[in-house]
Design a protein around this motif. Structure first.
Motif, PDB file in Angstrom:
ATOM      1  N   LEU A  39     -40.335  -8.208 -30.442  1.00 40.50           N
ATOM      2  CA  LEU A  39     -41.126  -8.745 -29.327  1.00 40.50           C
ATOM      3  C   LEU A  39     -41.559  -7.630 -28.375  1.00 40.50           C
ATOM      4  CD1 LEU A  39     -39.195 -12.043 -28.517  1.00 40.50           C
ATOM      5  CD2 LEU A  39     -41.523 -11.826 -29.413  1.00 40.50           C
ATOM      6  N   LEU A  40     -40.654  -6.702 -28.083  1.00 39.93           N
ATOM      7  CA  LEU A  40     -41.011  -5.579 -27.219  1.00 39.93           C
ATOM      8  C   LEU A  40     -42.073  -4.696 -27.873  1.00 39.93           C
ATOM      9  CD1 LEU A  40     -37.529  -4.566 -25.785  1.00 39.93           C
ATOM     10  CD2 LEU A  40     -39.474  -5.449 -24.489  1.00 39.93           C
ATOM     11  N   LEU A  41     -41.953  -4.474 -29.178  1.00 42.03           N
ATOM     12  CA  LEU A  41     -42.954  -3.674 -29.887  1.00 42.03           C
ATOM     13  C   LEU A  41     -44.316  -4.359 -29.828  1.00 42.03           C
ATOM     14  CD1 LEU A  41     -43.984  -1.432 -31.731  1.00 42.03           C
ATOM     15  CD2 LEU A  41     -43.026  -2.676 -33.659  1.00 42.03           C
ATOM     16  N   ALA A  42     -44.350  -5.667 -30.081  1.00 42.59           N
ATOM     17  CA  ALA A  42     -45.616  -6.405 -30.028  1.00 42.59           C
ATOM     18  C   ALA A  42     -46.209  -6.368 -28.621  1.00 42.59           C
ATOM     19  CB  ALA A  42     -45.399  -7.848 -30.475  1.00 42.59           C
ATOM     20  N   ALA A  43     -45.374  -6.549 -27.611  1.00 42.06           N
ATOM     21  CA  ALA A  43     -45.856  -6.505 -26.225  1.00 42.06           C
ATOM     22  C   ALA A  43     -46.394  -5.124 -25.880  1.00 42.06           C
ATOM     23  CB  ALA A  43     -44.732  -6.907 -25.273  1.00 42.06           C
ATOM     24  N   THR A  44     -45.727  -4.078 -26.376  1.00 43.29           N
ATOM     25  CA  THR A  44     -46.198  -2.710 -26.133  1.00 43.29           C
ATOM     26  C   THR A  44     -47.572  -2.501 -26.754  1.00 43.29           C
ATOM     27  OG1 THR A  44     -43.929  -1.878 -26.088  1.00 43.29           O
ATOM     28  CG2 THR A  44     -45.669  -0.263 -26.475  1.00 43.29           C
ATOM     29  N   LEU A  45     -47.717  -2.908 -28.002  1.00 43.64           N
ATOM     30  CA  LEU A  45     -48.996  -2.709 -28.688  1.00 43.64           C
ATOM     31  C   LEU A  45     -50.112  -3.539 -28.063  1.00 43.64           C
ATOM     32  CD1 LEU A  45     -47.794  -2.607 -32.406  1.00 43.64           C
ATOM     33  CD2 LEU A  45     -48.520  -0.693 -30.976  1.00 43.64           C
ATOM     34  N   LEU A  46     -49.802  -4.775 -27.680  1.00 42.09           N
ATOM     35  CA  LEU A  46     -50.828  -5.637 -27.098  1.00 42.09           C
ATOM     36  C   LEU A  46     -51.260  -5.174 -25.706  1.00 42.09           C
ATOM     37  CD1 LEU A  46     -49.558  -9.141 -28.222  1.00 42.09           C
ATOM     38  CD2 LEU A  46     -51.586  -7.930 -29.035  1.00 42.09           C
ATOM     39  N   SER A  47     -50.345  -4.592 -24.957  1.00 41.17           N
ATOM     40  CA  SER A  47     -50.676  -4.184 -23.589  1.00 41.17           C
ATOM     41  C   SER A  47     -51.077  -2.709 -23.479  1.00 41.17           C
ATOM     42  CB  SER A  47     -49.497  -4.462 -22.659  1.00 41.17           C
ATOM     43  OG  SER A  47     -48.376  -3.703 -23.034  1.00 41.17           O
ATOM     44  N   SER A  48     -51.094  -1.992 -24.584  1.00 36.28           N
ATOM     45  CA  SER A  48     -51.389  -0.555 -24.516  1.00 36.28           C
ATOM     46  C   SER A  48     -52.846  -0.263 -24.155  1.00 36.28           C
ATOM     47  CB  SER A  48     -51.037   0.130 -25.840  1.00 36.28           C
ATOM     48  OG  SER A  48     -51.848  -0.367 -26.878  1.00 36.28           O
ATOM     49  N   ILE A  95     -43.536   3.522 -35.144  1.00 34.16           N
ATOM     50  CA  ILE A  95     -44.739   3.006 -34.469  1.00 34.16           C
ATOM     51  C   ILE A  95     -44.531   3.003 -32.958  1.00 34.16           C
ATOM     52  CG2 ILE A  95     -46.156   0.939 -34.132  1.00 34.16           C
ATOM     53  CD1 ILE A  95     -45.625   0.339 -37.141  1.00 34.16           C
ATOM     54  N   THR A  96     -43.353   2.546 -32.534  1.00 34.45           N
ATOM     55  CA  THR A  96     -43.046   2.508 -31.102  1.00 34.45           C
ATOM     56  C   THR A  96     -43.027   3.905 -30.507  1.00 34.45           C
ATOM     57  OG1 THR A  96     -41.696   0.530 -31.467  1.00 34.45           O
ATOM     58  CG2 THR A  96     -41.379   1.691 -29.396  1.00 34.45           C
ATOM     59  N   ALA A  97     -42.419   4.843 -31.210  1.00 31.04           N
ATOM     60  CA  ALA A  97     -42.328   6.217 -30.692  1.00 31.04           C
ATOM     61  C   ALA A  97     -43.715   6.834 -30.553  1.00 31.04           C
ATOM     62  CB  ALA A  97     -41.450   7.059 -31.604  1.00 31.04           C
ATOM     63  N   LEU A  98     -44.570   6.653 -31.546  1.00 27.46           N
ATOM     64  CA  LEU A  98     -45.916   7.224 -31.470  1.00 27.46           C
ATOM     65  C   LEU A  98     -46.735   6.589 -30.355  1.00 27.46           C
ATOM     66  CD1 LEU A  98     -46.752   7.567 -35.272  1.00 27.46           C
ATOM     67  CD2 LEU A  98     -46.169   9.393 -33.656  1.00 27.46           C
ATOM     68  N   THR A  99     -46.640   5.274 -30.221  1.00 29.22           N
ATOM     69  CA  THR A  99     -47.370   4.587 -29.155  1.00 29.22           C
ATOM     70  C   THR A  99     -46.874   5.027 -27.785  1.00 29.22           C
ATOM     71  OG1 THR A  99     -47.687   2.672 -30.599  1.00 29.22           O
ATOM     72  CG2 THR A  99     -48.011   2.322 -28.249  1.00 29.22           C
ATOM     73  N   THR A 100     -45.555   5.099 -27.641  1.00 34.36           N
ATOM     74  CA  THR A 100     -44.970   5.506 -26.361  1.00 34.36           C
ATOM     75  C   THR A 100     -45.317   6.952 -26.035  1.00 34.36           C
ATOM     76  OG1 THR A 100     -43.173   3.937 -26.737  1.00 34.36           O
ATOM     77  CG2 THR A 100     -42.812   5.607 -25.052  1.00 34.36           C
ATOM     78  N   LEU A 101     -45.343   7.797 -27.045  1.00 34.06           N
ATOM     79  CA  LEU A 101     -45.727   9.190 -26.830  1.00 34.06           C
ATOM     80  C   LEU A 101     -47.179   9.296 -26.349  1.00 34.06           C
ATOM     81  CD1 LEU A 101     -44.754  12.134 -27.076  1.00 34.06           C
ATOM     82  CD2 LEU A 101     -45.658  12.120 -29.401  1.00 34.06           C
ATOM     83  N   GLY A 102     -48.064   8.524 -26.964  1.00 35.83           N
ATOM     84  CA  GLY A 102     -49.472   8.518 -26.534  1.00 35.83           C
ATOM     85  C   GLY A 102     -49.631   8.005 -25.113  1.00 35.83           C
ATOM     86  N   LEU A 103     -48.909   6.937 -24.784  1.00 36.05           N
ATOM     87  CA  LEU A 103     -48.965   6.400 -23.426  1.00 36.05           C
ATOM     88  C   LEU A 103     -48.401   7.387 -22.418  1.00 36.05           C
ATOM     89  CD1 LEU A 103     -47.856   2.763 -24.246  1.00 36.05           C
ATOM     90  CD2 LEU A 103     -50.102   3.446 -23.366  1.00 36.05           C
ATOM     91  N   THR A 104     -47.346   8.095 -22.810  1.00 36.92           N
ATOM     92  CA  THR A 104     -46.769   9.105 -21.923  1.00 36.92           C
ATOM     93  C   THR A 104     -47.788  10.204 -21.637  1.00 36.92           C
ATOM     94  OG1 THR A 104     -44.565   8.658 -22.803  1.00 36.92           O
ATOM     95  CG2 THR A 104     -44.864  10.743 -21.651  1.00 36.92           C
ATOM     96  N   GLY A 105     -48.505  10.625 -22.665  1.00 35.31           N
ATOM     97  CA  GLY A 105     -49.541  11.642 -22.465  1.00 35.31           C
ATOM     98  C   GLY A 105     -50.625  11.173 -21.523  1.00 35.31           C
TER      99      GLY A 105
END
Length: 143
Positions: A39-48, A95-105
């Motif tokens: 659920l957290l992964l889906a929420a991260t991807l949907l709100s990115s 997937i979560t790590a890559l998305t989070t890394l991109g958002l961090t950048g």
């Protein structure tokens, strides 16, 4: 001791068949962690796709997903809940790590991201979008 004077020590690793079977409570707890992770992964991807300052929300969700995902992976591995579940959780963690890394950048480059997002908001045509991408995304090729 053997002939050359070296002593060999055998290590005893606990084999999966020597572990006690997980209880129903342990299985339910593990499944809950896995569900929360997905659920957290889906929420991260949907709100990115949100713009700054709302981009901090998926960043926080991504960090929480990484923590919960690692806990879920450890629980699944300890409970021996099948060979497919750890693979799927590991894939989700990547997937979560890559998305989070991109958002961090994007958050670290706050000013540049804000400028790019405001340019994209004001672009009314495809040429305007191309102009924003050419100006703020130098690695993009202009069509």
């Amino acid at each position: 001791m053997n002939d050359d004077g070296a002593q060999h020590q055998t290590s005893t690793l606990s084999a999966p068949e020597n572990r006690p079977a997980p209880t129903e409570q342990q299985k339910r707890s593990t499944v809950q962690y896995v569900r929360v992770f997905w659920l957290l992964l889906a929420a991260t991807l949907l709100s990115s796709g949100l713009v700054l300052p709302w981009k901090l929300l998926p960043l926080a969700l991504g960090i929480a997903a990484l923590v919960i995902g690692v806990v879920a992976l450890v629980k699944v591995a300890r409970r021996g809940m099948g060979p497919l579940m750890p693979v799927l959780i590991s894939l989700g963690l990547v997937i979560t790590a890559l998305t989070t890394l991109g958002l961090t950048g994007m958050v670290l480059l706050w000013d540049e991201t804000m400028t790019y997002e405001s340019c994209m908001r004001s672009a009314l045509t495809l040429d305007g979008v191309d102009a924003c991408e050419a100006e703020y995304l130098p690695f993009q090729q202009v069509r």
